[in-house]
Design a protein around this motif. Structure first.
Motif, mmCIF file in Angstrom:
data_model
loop_
_atom_site.group_PDB
_atom_site.id
_atom_site.type_symbol
_atom_site.label_atom_id
_atom_site.label_comp_id
_atom_site.label_asym_id
_atom_site.label_seq_id
_atom_site.Cartn_x
_atom_site.Cartn_y
_atom_site.Cartn_z
ATOM 1 N N SER A 107 0.846 -1.198 0.000
ATOM 2 C CA SER A 107 0.000 0.000 0.000
ATOM 3 C C SER A 107 0.875 1.239 0.000
ATOM 4 N N ARG A 108 0.252 2.363 -0.322
ATOM 5 C CA ARG A 108 0.887 3.678 -0.220
ATOM 6 C C ARG A 108 -0.208 4.720 -0.133
ATOM 7 N N ARG A 109 0.155 5.852 0.358
ATOM 8 C CA ARG A 109 -0.788 6.965 0.432
ATOM 9 C C ARG A 109 -0.889 7.613 -0.940
ATOM 10 N N GLY A 115 -6.929 8.644 -1.051
ATOM 11 C CA GLY A 115 -6.775 7.884 0.194
ATOM 12 C C GLY A 115 -5.656 6.864 0.082
ATOM 13 N N LEU A 116 -5.855 5.722 0.690
ATOM 14 C CA LEU A 116 -4.867 4.654 0.697
ATOM 15 C C LEU A 116 -5.022 3.823 -0.572
#
Length: 155
Positions: A107-109, A115-116
């Protein structure tokens, strides 16, 4: 190309298309807990010493399969197959051929309105065979930030 070889390639393409369709169906219509077991181990990227060794012939076979997966998935006919269905289909197809593979999810911002963000990629040995293009900036689940920064993959 011989008739036998062209039949094998056509069957491989059909197997990949059906695997992509099945993966997409599961993701869209079936609760994750019901099909989680079909994925095998999911987690962070393993340190190089813990990754299964693959021969150059196996790495080439995995790369060839991944190229066909991406070609088929890039031409959405009935459904759109993004990163997770590609990784799932690749894992199944390669598993039937004895190629050790592992799905990694990270994941990453994103931008504030996004959002995510999540991304899945498939690894065979040291090679990312699906999802490599979009992999930059995603931190694999189960991987601590200090390990990622030390390898130069900071998100």
């Amino acid at each position: 190309m011989t008739l036998t070889r062209s039949c094998k390639k056509a069957l491989l393409r059909l197997e990949i298309w059906l695997s992509l369709a099945w993966a997409r169906f599961l993701i869209r219509f079936v609760a994750f807990r019901r099909w989680r077991g079909l994925l095998g181990p999911i987690g962070g990227e393993l340190p190089p010493e813990q990754r299964p060794r693959v021969s150059s012939a196996q790495a080439k076979q995995a790369a060839d399969i991944a190229r066909i997966i991406n070609r088929i998935a890039d031409r959405p006919v009935l459904f759109k197959a993004v990163c997770l269905p590609r990784a799932m289909a690749g894992r199944w197809v390669m598993g039937r051929r004895g190629l050790p593979s592992r799905i990694v999810i990270g994941s990453r911002r994103g931008e504030p309105e996004e959002g995510l963000l999540f991304h899945a990629w498939l690894m065979v040995g040291d090679h990312i065979v699906t999802g490599a293009e979009e992999r930059e900036g995603f931190m694999a689940f189960g991987q601590d930030r200090s390990n990622q920064e030390s390898t130069g993959n900071a998100a």
